[in-house]
Design an enzyme around this catalytic site. Structure first.
Site, PDB file in Angstrom:
ATOM      1  N   GLU A 435       0.877  -1.510  -0.014  1.00 43.91           N
ATOM      2  CA  GLU A 435       0.283   0.061  -0.134  1.00 43.91           C
ATOM      3  C   GLU A 435       1.184   1.223  -0.138  1.00 43.91           C
ATOM      4  O   GLU A 435       1.882   2.081   0.974  1.00 43.91           O
ATOM      5  CB  GLU A 435      -0.805   0.175   1.447  1.00 43.91           C
ATOM      6  CG  GLU A 435      -1.705   1.198   1.552  1.00 43.91           C
ATOM      7  CD  GLU A 435      -2.258   1.189   3.057  1.00 43.91           C
ATOM      8  OE1 GLU A 435      -2.225  -0.207   3.812  1.00 43.91           O
ATOM      9  OE2 GLU A 435      -2.873   2.087   3.536  1.00 43.91           O
ATOM     10  N   ASP A 513      -1.574  -0.866   5.585  1.00 41.99           N
ATOM     11  CA  ASP A 513      -1.173  -0.681   7.284  1.00 41.99           C
ATOM     12  C   ASP A 513      -2.008  -1.445   7.626  1.00 41.99           C
ATOM     13  O   ASP A 513      -2.616  -1.886   7.569  1.00 41.99           O
ATOM     14  CB  ASP A 513      -0.789   1.015   6.950  1.00 41.99           C
ATOM     15  CG  ASP A 513      -0.226   1.962   6.321  1.00 41.99           C
ATOM     16  OD1 ASP A 513       0.609   0.955   5.688  1.00 41.99           O
ATOM     17  OD2 ASP A 513      -0.634   2.517   5.718  1.00 41.99           O
ATOM     18  N   ASP A 515      -4.085  -0.825   9.838  1.00 38.42           N
ATOM     19  CA  ASP A 515      -5.084   0.099  10.076  1.00 38.42           C
ATOM     20  C   ASP A 515      -6.125   0.038   9.367  1.00 38.42           C
ATOM     21  O   ASP A 515      -6.704  -0.910   8.863  1.00 38.42           O
ATOM     22  CB  ASP A 515      -5.035   1.370  10.683  1.00 38.42           C
ATOM     23  CG  ASP A 515      -4.571   2.679   8.864  1.00 38.42           C
ATOM     24  OD1 ASP A 515      -4.773   0.852   8.576  1.00 38.42           O
ATOM     25  OD2 ASP A 515      -4.263   2.965   8.887  1.00 38.42           O
ATOM     26  N   ASP A 517      -8.132   1.277   7.535  1.00 34.50           N
ATOM     27  CA  ASP A 517      -7.310   2.081   5.512  1.00 34.50           C
ATOM     28  C   ASP A 517      -6.708   0.543   4.990  1.00 34.50           C
ATOM     29  O   ASP A 517      -7.397   0.510   4.183  1.00 34.50           O
ATOM     30  CB  ASP A 517      -6.655   3.147   5.637  1.00 34.50           C
ATOM     31  CG  ASP A 517      -7.734   4.445   5.695  1.00 34.50           C
ATOM     32  OD1 ASP A 517      -9.176   4.259   5.080  1.00 34.50           O
ATOM     33  OD2 ASP A 517      -7.489   5.239   5.979  1.00 34.50           O
TER      34      ASP A 517
END
Ligand code: 0RA
Length: 652
Positions: A435, A513, A515, A517
């Protein structure tokens, strides 16, 4: 001789044979239950439940109660006739004991029962017994309760009468042996619920309840769901499409016995572009399809085509209409019961019995033919959709050819953003789909350039669940993935038979990541693989990287942690006799916060990292989840996220 005496006598040659049988199961468990990982662990439950389903299909039970008990034991109860407890003359043993201890003894006592359920491995409850530290069988039958207990399959006493009852049925309680299931013995509620829901649709009328007794809810009760469908496959299709927009008021439903083969199927069209056909033989999900699916496709195409021609609906249509066009936006479930199924294919989930093709073809032809005659408005909507699909297909073909032509002209044809590895043996090579450009940069520095390639992806990739097919081939990130991975772009329909001979890496690792997102991007990429390169997932080539969430540090000492429990333990360890505030905790918000060395140590290094392999446990369940997560409707997505919130980490 009285029955009591009979039970106690004669522990002889038979018992030795029994022990050898069960010993074989413990020596090579994978041969009997597939594997000893998460899948095999859950398979034990399905094996026991299948016996109760058989009893229900024979018309003697309608309720099956499954409980996950504290310590991950499982209890399965049905309200059937109860496994017979009398003495079997030949074996000189209680039938119950034989069923529980002899391999493949299940059907022996009831030849007439129409037995077609039974898991892929169909090995019987004695295997579950052999692989359990403890198992208890309890039978309520003819006013009496009978019981026998076992340890790793060995009876601890003869079958005994333990009381009176006004109930009927069989209760099996077992604890999987942790020395066999070394990876984990923890049951996943959602996995069991998914299978029980599927079974309730496939066997209408049976009530299946799942209760999780491992943890009490705030009101002191346990989480529990009941799966019960009177509509069967019709409701299954409605469930699969509950977040899509249907074309027909109701699914088309067909049920009947053709050439001696019970055929049940339901289908609906929706406004998406994907084909979702799920098939079952004897309640087993046939991922690879087979003759029943071939019969379904043939019947569908022929009947729709004949109708459209007869009504003159195709007379102004110039382009060619292919079989695929009849299946765009189609959601279907096909279920057949076959007495002696032949399973073929790589994962033995492809039906080979040739006679079944005609049975399904005829069933579809008759019922769909009638439906179209009786519902001309719906018939027209279906045909119009088919024509639209053919038009879109022509556009998609053009776009696809453009991509392929460009990649032929552009040198190596590999995307400019790809930092490839130097080794060229796909078996050793890995590609990380990363990403963002910044994390991509760190990964390029930190990797082992011999075997690890890095492809950075720009933010959120296209949501293929909602996009039209030709948009997908025009999308840069998706084109890059196709060319880097080395598979030619196929259509959604041949995605299952994707050509993997040019595959450039045997590990395709999604790295985002840790998280919200990041998990959204992971889901988008997985959706893309699931819809357009499913063979990669099925072959076990797709992985998800797990970067750490924390670094806990004191002076020169540090530890990486992947969850809060590890973090707390690390703080205690590092602090030693010192003060709490001498320990520094860094929370990694993204891959970009790690330097190249840290990324290598925690996430890239094959010797120390953890990769999660993406698998398709139930294609139907996946289909439903992906369409729900990626589709238009917000409410079901919010429910799902709330239900799974305890697994997710909300960023502060
Ligand atoms: C064979 C014969 C009979 C019942 C069963 C098997 C039976 C097996 C299982 C396994 C789980 N639940 C079950 N319920 C029943 C009964 C034969 C008779 O009563 O005549």
């Amino acid at each position: 001789m009285s029955e009591e005496q009979d039970l106690k006598s004669n522990y002889s040659a038979d018992n030795i044979q029994v022990l050898e049988g069960l010993e074989a199961v413990r020596k090579r468990p994978s041969m009997y239950i597939g594997d000893t990982g998460v899948k095999g662990l859950h398979h034990l439950v399905y094996e026991v439940v299948d016996n109760s389903i058989d009893e229900a299909l024979a018309g003697h039970a309608d309720t099956i109660d499954v409980r996950i008990l504290e310590g991950n034991s499982i209890r399965v109860e049905d309200n059937g006739r109860g496994i017979p407890t009398g003495i079997n003359k030949k074996e000189n043993k209680s039938a119950l004991e034989i069923v529980m201890t002899v391999l493949h003894a299940g059907g022996k006592f009831d030849k007439d029962t129409y037995k077609v359920s039974g898991g892929l491995h169909g090995v019987g409850v004695s295997c579950v017994n052999a692989l359990s530290t403890d198992l208890k069988a309890e039978v309520h039958r003819e006013g009496k309760i009978w019981m026998q207990e076992y340890k790793i399959g060995v009876p601890q006493y003869d079958v005994k009468e333990v009381g009176n009852t006004d109930k009927r049925g069989t209760i099996v309680t077992f604890t999987p042996d942790p020395t066999i299931f070394t990876q984990t013995t923890e049951y996943k509620y959602d996995t069991l619920a998914g299978r029980l829901r599927e079974l309730s649709f496939l066997n209408k009328g049976i009530k299946l309840t799942l209760t999780d007794e491992r943890e009490k809810l705030d009101d002191g009760s346990y989480f529990s769901e009941t799966f019960h469908s009177e509509g069967g496959l019709k409701e299954f299709v409605a469930f699969l499409d509950d977040t899509r927009t249907s074309i027909l008021a109701e699914p088309i439903y067909i049920e009947g016995i053709k050439n001696g083969v019970p055929v049940e199927l339901a289908f609906q069209y929706n406004d998406s572009y994907a084909e979702n056909v799920h098939s079952y033989v004897n309640n087993i999900n046939t991922h690879e399809g087979g003759t029943h699916i071939a019969g379904f496709r043939r019947g569908l195409t022929r009947t729709l085509k004949t109708y459209a021609d007869k009504e003159g609906l195709l007379k102004n249509v110039k382009m060619e209409i292919t079989g695929d066009d009849f299946r765009e936006g189609l959601t279907a479930v096909v279920s057949v019961k076959v007495q002696e199924p032949q399973f073929e294919g790589q994962t033995k989930t492809k039906l080979g019995n040739s006679e079944v093709m005609g049975s399904v073809d005829v069933a579809v032809g008759e019922a769909l033919g009638n439906y179209l005659e009786e519902n001309p408005k719906e018939a027209k909507m279906i045909i119009n959709k088919v024509i639209l699909a053919a038009t879109a297909r022509a556009a998609a073909r053009k776009a696809r050819e453009m991509v392929q032509r460009k990649s032929v002209m552009g040198g190596s044809g590999l995307p400019g953003k790809l930092a490839d590895c130097s080794d060229s043996d796909p078996e050793r090579c890995e590609i990380f789909l990363v990403e963002g450009d910044s994390a991509g940069g760190t990964a390029k520095q930190g990797r082992d350039r011999n075997i690890q390639a890095i492809l950075p992806l720009k933010g959120k990739i296209l949501n293929v669940e909602k996009a039209m097919e030709h948009k997908i081939y025009e999308n840069d990130e998706i084109k890059n993935m196709f060319t880097a991975i080395g598979v030619s772009i196929g259509t959604p329909e041949d995605n299952k038979a994707l050509n993997l001979t040019k595959l450039r890496y045997h590990k395709i690792v999604i790295m985002t990541d840790a998280d919200i997102d990041g998990s959204h991007i992971t889901t988008l990429i997985l959706t893309f693989f699931y819809r357009y390169m499913r063979a990669l997932i099925e072959a076990g080539y797709v992985y998800i990287a797990s970067p750490p969430l924390y670094q806990v540090k004191k002076g020169k000492d540090f530890e990486y942690c992947w969850n809060d429990a590890q973090r707390d333990a690390a703080v205690q360890r590092l602090k030693g006799a010192g003060k709490e505030d001498s320990v520094h905790i860094q929370r990694y918000k993204g891959l970009g916060e790690m330097n190249a060395e840290q990324l290598w140590d925690t996430t890239l290094n094959p010797a120390t990292r953890t990769l999660m392999q993406a698998t398709i446990e139930s294609a139907a369940e996946c289909d439903h989840t992906f369409s729900m997560l990626m589709g238009d409707e917000v409410a079901p997505r919010r429910d799902f996220i709330e239900r799974n919130a305890k697994y997710a980490k909300i960023d502060a």
